[in-house]
Motif scaffolding. Structure first.
Motif, mmCIF file in Angstrom:
data_model
loop_
_atom_site.group_PDB
_atom_site.id
_atom_site.type_symbol
_atom_site.label_atom_id
_atom_site.label_comp_id
_atom_site.label_asym_id
_atom_site.label_seq_id
_atom_site.Cartn_x
_atom_site.Cartn_y
_atom_site.Cartn_z
ATOM 1 N N GLU A 148 0.805 -1.226 0.000
ATOM 2 C CA GLU A 148 0.000 0.000 0.000
ATOM 3 C C GLU A 148 0.838 1.277 0.000
ATOM 4 O OE1 GLU A 148 -3.316 0.305 2.589
ATOM 5 O OE2 GLU A 148 -4.394 -0.653 0.937
ATOM 6 N N LYS A 149 2.034 1.174 0.559
ATOM 7 C CA LYS A 149 2.871 2.381 0.613
ATOM 8 C C LYS A 149 3.526 2.686 -0.735
ATOM 9 C CE LYS A 149 4.955 0.980 4.301
ATOM 10 N NZ LYS A 149 6.049 0.787 5.245
ATOM 11 N N CYS A 150 3.495 1.710 -1.618
ATOM 12 C CA CYS A 150 4.115 1.916 -2.933
ATOM 13 C C CYS A 150 3.176 2.753 -3.799
ATOM 14 C CB CYS A 150 4.415 0.578 -3.592
ATOM 15 S SG CYS A 150 4.936 0.766 -5.287
ATOM 16 N N VAL A 151 3.679 3.911 -4.215
ATOM 17 C CA VAL A 151 2.862 4.849 -4.978
ATOM 18 C C VAL A 151 3.266 4.851 -6.454
ATOM 19 C CG1 VAL A 151 2.682 7.348 -5.311
ATOM 20 C CG2 VAL A 151 2.090 6.355 -3.126
ATOM 21 N N ALA A 152 4.495 4.474 -6.698
ATOM 22 C CA ALA A 152 4.953 4.467 -8.097
ATOM 23 C C ALA A 152 5.921 3.321 -8.337
ATOM 24 C CB ALA A 152 5.621 5.797 -8.436
ATOM 25 N N VAL A 153 5.919 2.857 -9.592
ATOM 26 C CA VAL A 153 6.871 1.815 -9.992
ATOM 27 C C VAL A 153 7.581 2.300 -11.255
ATOM 28 C CG1 VAL A 153 7.195 -0.603 -10.656
ATOM 29 C CG2 VAL A 153 5.367 0.013 -9.071
ATOM 30 N N THR A 154 8.900 2.217 -11.218
ATOM 31 C CA THR A 154 9.663 2.657 -12.394
ATOM 32 C C THR A 154 10.019 1.447 -13.257
ATOM 33 O OG1 THR A 154 11.722 2.480 -11.167
ATOM 34 C CG2 THR A 154 10.666 4.633 -11.196
ATOM 35 N N PRO A 155 10.229 1.704 -14.551
ATOM 36 C CA PRO A 155 10.573 0.597 -15.457
ATOM 37 C C PRO A 155 12.092 0.416 -15.537
ATOM 38 C CG PRO A 155 10.313 2.588 -16.707
ATOM 39 C CD PRO A 155 10.132 2.986 -15.264
ATOM 40 N N SER A 156 12.517 -0.495 -16.393
ATOM 41 C CA SER A 156 13.930 -0.605 -16.748
ATOM 42 C C SER A 156 14.059 -0.098 -18.165
ATOM 43 C CB SER A 156 14.379 -2.065 -16.690
ATOM 44 O OG SER A 156 14.743 -2.374 -15.383
ATOM 45 N N MET A 157 14.733 1.009 -18.298
ATOM 46 C CA MET A 157 14.821 1.616 -19.636
ATOM 47 C C MET A 157 16.070 1.137 -20.357
ATOM 48 S SD MET A 157 13.633 5.479 -19.122
ATOM 49 C CE MET A 157 14.981 5.840 -18.086
ATOM 50 N N LYS A 158 15.881 0.906 -21.650
ATOM 51 C CA LYS A 158 17.022 0.488 -22.465
ATOM 52 C C LYS A 158 17.074 1.325 -23.733
ATOM 53 C CE LYS A 158 17.202 -4.392 -21.198
ATOM 54 N NZ LYS A 158 17.164 -5.759 -21.729
ATOM 55 N N ILE A 159 18.277 1.444 -24.260
ATOM 56 C CA ILE A 159 18.426 2.115 -25.555
ATOM 57 C C ILE A 159 18.175 1.061 -26.634
ATOM 58 C CG2 ILE A 159 20.104 3.221 -27.112
ATOM 59 C CD1 ILE A 159 19.252 5.108 -24.917
ATOM 60 N N TRP A 160 17.293 1.390 -27.545
ATOM 61 C CA TRP A 160 16.899 0.432 -28.584
ATOM 62 C C TRP A 160 17.946 0.379 -29.704
ATOM 63 C CZ3 TRP A 160 14.077 -3.634 -29.259
ATOM 64 C CH2 TRP A 160 13.717 -4.046 -30.548
ATOM 65 N N LYS A 161 18.473 -0.801 -29.916
ATOM 66 C CA LYS A 161 19.451 -1.066 -30.986
ATOM 67 C C LYS A 161 20.414 0.105 -31.226
ATOM 68 C CE LYS A 161 17.040 -4.743 -33.164
ATOM 69 N NZ LYS A 161 16.062 -5.224 -34.070
ATOM 70 N N PRO A 162 21.360 0.299 -30.332
ATOM 71 C CA PRO A 162 22.280 1.437 -30.492
ATOM 72 C C PRO A 162 23.149 1.297 -31.746
ATOM 73 C CG PRO A 162 23.043 -0.055 -28.776
ATOM 74 C CD PRO A 162 21.684 -0.536 -29.175
ATOM 75 N N LYS A 163 23.281 2.412 -32.479
ATOM 76 C CA LYS A 163 24.089 2.366 -33.699
ATOM 77 C C LYS A 163 25.271 3.321 -33.610
ATOM 78 C CE LYS A 163 20.383 0.868 -36.777
ATOM 79 N NZ LYS A 163 19.228 1.032 -35.871
ATOM 80 N N THR A 164 24.970 4.591 -33.324
ATOM 81 C CA THR A 164 26.069 5.564 -33.310
ATOM 82 C C THR A 164 26.863 5.440 -32.002
ATOM 83 O OG1 THR A 164 24.809 7.300 -32.217
ATOM 84 C CG2 THR A 164 24.616 7.178 -34.610
ATOM 85 N N ILE A 165 28.014 6.095 -32.005
ATOM 86 C CA ILE A 165 28.870 6.065 -30.796
ATOM 87 C C ILE A 165 28.084 6.613 -29.604
ATOM 88 C CG2 ILE A 165 30.924 7.105 -29.719
ATOM 89 C CD1 ILE A 165 32.310 6.938 -32.396
#
Lengths: 413, 225
Positions: A148-165
């Motif tokens: 009940e104390k949890c008000v927010a949940v964050t995701p795991s963000m990833k960079i999609w198919k990185p190409k440039t440096i």
């Protein structure tokens, strides 16, 4: 010289100390990394605010339509924030599966607030229109709301198919971020609920107001507000959201200056949180973020100064021998010069800690992308980029410089 | 679910004190390990320096003794190469150790003193033997300082290394003008060294920085000899 060397040692000590805290946190909680299973799935409204995202909005919405979650429990709300391109028409193509709203341009926070107002879900999820999600992202987050104390949940963000440096560098940064965010969740010190797929209880917005529309980084503001009210923010390490990440220097630079300036502004806004009352966040995380940035700027400045001085010195030296370089090109291998000194040893140790953190992050985020080259690029370039972005953000703050984002001016943050 | 209207103390997540302590001790351990490793490597390096110094000393003595033994025809087996190379190598490594351990480090200072005496000894021998055996050598005495007062000393050192690479006949003997040894004092007095950088070529003293062209001129060298 000696001053900077001492400063470098203090910074290294501090860096290794902070990393040790995170690594020990991992060690103590490694059985608790997995997401809790939800007993009940909650009705969820996913809001996608968009400003001039005609080329990307389709992929974003399609990823939402593919979510592995009961369709009757999902409400998709697409908010066009006064785009000047074809975004609204693109959105309208999904009008049978989503609510499409249009408003005058006023910034992402105002678009999210309109979405919240029109929503019927118990859970609100924001999703930036340039990002998309894994099909299990939402269901993986739900178990945390059993608390009940949890008000927010964050995701795991990833960079999609990185190409440039630059994308490769961001890829490693985000990977490291996965580790950092999960450990921060254990320590109760998450300070940002990112735009790409953070979930909130709607009741929080009802009780404590919506997104701050005058804020440069509304996702940092809302996270700090949640923490200021002593609620909890959790992290689901495998609720994956993907973002392409700026591929060029200028947009990346603008993004980072906005983020960091937003962080500075919001920590000033919530400066009373630098206190024991706010646990790890107040006494460790927020202060160490600034200390770390301070060290990074000083040391990078010193390093850059040293490079410039040496290049200049090299030029003057060569000038005095009429640039007769070929005579100097004799090299004798000698192990005497290879044996490491203190700075090298500490650098190697710090690098090992970073590799360990990235390795854990890869494991907990089940990432299969090859990382060696990206890691090498990050090790070389990231410290410079990071320090430069921060330094410029501080200068912007001191000069009270204006930033334009999504068509809105933010000077009066 | 009940939401508080104002901030109240709830179950705040804090890092347990023992984790703070564990992290502190872990970091301290890593640092102590780094210091110990660093000391260990420095020890190895100093030992190597000592051994190179001993080799160089033996080479100089060998050359002198050989020269004296072959009194009938001392110039027959004269070869400056091994001893000068060794001394040159020692000089480079001493500079590295000076950077790493600091110029006030006692062991480095002592080695530097021995090194300068050895240099002076070799220079005297080289001068004498070259003259008697009519070998064309171009010894240069280089007086420098690694204090803040000499901005051009490093650059002068660079130019001299270059000249040495160009010509096998050039032998550079570097002396830290601030080093307090009777040999250096005597050299400074003999050649009236009052400023750094200073060079002595053919018993003539040249004060101030000299670039490659200046040196080619005073050494009577073609640029690409």
């Amino acid at each position: 010289m000696a001053f900077f060397l001492i400063l470098a040692y203090i910074a290294a000590f501090f860096g290794i100390f902070s990393s040790s805290i995170f690594l020990l946190t991992f060690y103590e909680n490694k059985e608790r990394i997995a997401n809790p299973k939800p007993k009940k799935l909650l009705k969820t409204s996913i809001i996608v605010p968009a400003f001039n995202e005609e080329s990307r909005i389709r992929k974003t919405v399609e990823s939402l339509l593919n979510l592995n979650y009961p369709k009757e429990l999902i409400e998709i709300i697409l908010v066009d924030d006064g785009s000047t391109d074809n975004t609204l028409n693109e959105m309208k193509e999904f009008s049978d599966k989503a609510i499409v709203l249009h408003k005058k341009n006023g910034g992402k926070a105002s678009a999210l607030n309109i979405g919240i107002e029109k929503s019927n879900g118990e859970i609100i999820v924001s999703l930036d229109a340039d990002s998309f999600v894994d099909k299990n992202a939402l269901i993986n987050m739900m178990g945390y709301f059993e608390n009940e104390k949890c008000v927010a949940v964050t995701p795991s963000m990833k960079i999609w198919k990185p190409k440039t440096i630059l994308q490769r560098i961001q890829f490693v940064e985000f990977m490291f971020g996965i580790f950092l965010r999960k450990m921060s969740a254990f320590l109760g010190c998450i300070n940002v609920t990112p735009g790409p797929f953070s979930a909130y209880r709607k009741s929080f917005f009802r009780e404590h107001g919506g997104y701050d529309e005058k804020n440069l980084t509304e996702d940092i503001e809302v996270a700090l507000r949640i923490q200021a009210n002593n609620f909890e923010i959790e992290n689901s390490p495998n609720a994956f959201s993907y973002t392409p990440g700026p591929s060029k220097f200028k947009p990346l630079f603008k993004q980072r200056v906005r983020w960091y300036l937003g962080f500075i502004n919001n920590t000033l806004k919530y400066k009373y949180m630098f206190s024991r009352r706010y646990g790890t966040l107040g006494i460790f995380f927020l202060p160490s973020a600034f200390i770390f940035v301070g060290f990074a700027i000083f040391l990078t400045g010193y390093f850059i100064n040293k490079i410039i001085t040496n290049v200049y010195k090299g030029f003057i030296d060569l000038l005095s021998i009429n640039f007769d370089l070929f005579k100097l090109l004799s090299f004798r291998f000698d192990t005497f010069y290879l044996t490491p000194n203190m700075v090298t040893i500490v650098t190697i140790l710090s690098l090992i800690v970073t590799i360990l953190a990235v390795y854990i992050a890869r494991r907990i985020s089940e990432d299969k992308e090859r990382i060696a080259l990206s890691f090498l690029l990050s090790t070389i370039f990231y410290p410079f980029l990071f320090s430069m972005w921060w330094l410029i953000s501080f200068i912007y703050k001191l000069l009270d410089k204006d930033i334009k984002w999504n068509g809105v001016s933010w000077k009066k943050d | 679910m009940v939401f508080p209207g104002k901030r109240i103390k709830m179950d705040i997540r804090s890092i347990p004190r023992d984790r703070f302590l564990a992290a502190f001790f872990l970091t301290a351990f890593i640092f102590v390990l780094a210091i110990l490793l660093n000391n260990y490597f420095n020890e190895i390096r100093l030992n190597r320096l000592n051994s190179i110094y001993n080799d160089a000393r033996i080479d100089v003595m060998n050359a002198e003794v050989q020269y004296n033994i072959l009194s009938e025809n001392p110039c027959l087996a004269l070869n400056f190469e091994p001893m000068t190379n060794e001394l040159f190598e020692l000089g480079g490594k001493l500079t590295t150790m000076e950077d790493r351990l600091g110029k006030d480090n006692e062991e480095v200072l002592n080695l530097k003193k021995y090194y300068s005496i050895l240099e002076a000894k070799q220079w005297l021998f080289l001068k004498k033997a070259s003259k008697e055996c009519k070998i064309n050598t171009k010894p240069i005495l280089f007086f420098y300082s690694n204090e803040e007062d000499c901005k051009n000393c490093e650059q002068q050192g660079f130019v001299l290394s270059y000249i040495r690479k160009i010509s096998k006949d050039v032998y550079v003997y570097s002396f830290d003008a601030n080093l307090d040894t009777s040999a250096i004092r005597a050299l400074k007095l003999t050649y009236n060294i009052t400023d750094v950088p200073s060079l002595v070529v053919d018993d003539n003293t040249y004060m101030g920085f000299m670039d490659a062209d200046d040196l080619f001129e005073i050494l009577n060298m073609e640029e690409h000899e």
